[in-house]
Design a protein around this motif. Sequence first.
Motif: not given
Length: 447
Positions: A120-126, A196-199
């Motif tokens: 992930g990056s920039y607060g995104w969970r991937q 993506i799958w969350g924050l």
Amino acid sequence: MSSSAPSHPSPATTPPASATRTSSPFDRGHTDDLMSFLAAGPSPYHAVAAAAERLEKAGFRQVLETDAWEGTAGGKYVLRGGAIIAWYVPEGAHTHTPFRIVGAHTDSPNLRVKPMPDTGSYGWRQIAVEVYGGTLLNTWLDRDLGLAGRLSLRDGSHRLVNVDRALLRVPQLAIHLDRQANDGLKLDRQKHMQPIWGLGDVAEGDLIRFLEQEAGIAEGEVTGWDLMVHSIEPPAHLGRDRELVAGPRMDNLLSVHAGTAALAAVAGRDLPYIPVLAAFDHEENGSQSDTGADGPLLGSVLERSVFARGGSYEDRARAFAGTVCLSSDTGHAVHPNYGERHDPTHHPRVNGGPILKVNVNQRYATDGSGRAVFAAACEKAGVPWQTFVSNNAMPCGTTIGPITAARHGIQTVDIGVAILSMHSARELCGADDPYLLANALTAFLEG
């Protein structure tokens, strides 16, 4: 030539009224069951489990490769990973009785989870994914995705998992940030396809801990996985008269389902052949695996069936010499918006019946003798059929057909059902073609 007004008629062939016809056990109800089968098979492991369940209801029983096999009559099947080989030995079958095989594959192009999935990056969970097969990448954009596959446990056992809800999404860049998107979308497989799958912050092990909870497995018990994403939108009838079906993984669960149904339909009959279903994994990336058509699985199962019934190597050779395989996979229906991409004299149409696939460069294994076998089965079943040949300027794909023919030395014929949107996350077929194929396969297995 206008793509909307072909200058040649579709070369569908309807059997003459005088043809000797077998019973045709399948109708539109088969297509409805196909839709359930597609939904139940988000991964090859789920697909073979669904096929095995249907065969169990028809009286088949699983045999383990690690056990000694008995030479008894009846229906049996072997499961290995995402592959299934099933066969029915009639009472009184000889040790040299030939086989009649329906070949297919269980895998479809998609996005598959990498060994270190949490990113992930920039607060995104991937989730880190790898592109599997020749998928149309754009069809996975802005689509609600689930996650399914096989979990391998510390004790050596396996558990299927299917999160069939909106869990993941591959977001497309807004047109305001890519003004040329409609002039030719270019996707980088590494940078642009990670869902993506969350924050929040990335935490190693999050995905597998989540899946352990979903599957009811104790934390830390999962040590391996084979996971892939899937569209959660269910299959559906489409069109004014509901004459079409839209759904995922038709390439090639449509053929797996038809072959399973045909094998179950002929089980218990007094047959001149031993009917077989061979549904392999990994066709979309070359078939070279222990569960692929280019591996030893089919040959091993057929040989062991001969030897378990007291046969010799000579019996095995005689059986293989009389064996025929129909390699059933989807093919291209003529596209109304791109008619020029097709051969000008061959325009397979949906609901026109199964297609015979021909390529003289052996991308398909069909020859004139094989054509006669397929034509006889369709005539017996009262099923119309068509012929597919690629435009000479468009290199065609290939199937398990040439691999099966070359590896085992058995006559193989490439057939299938004509569809649109092949290798999309969601494909399109005619509502009649699935049951027409199943009826043709039933007649073929009957001999």
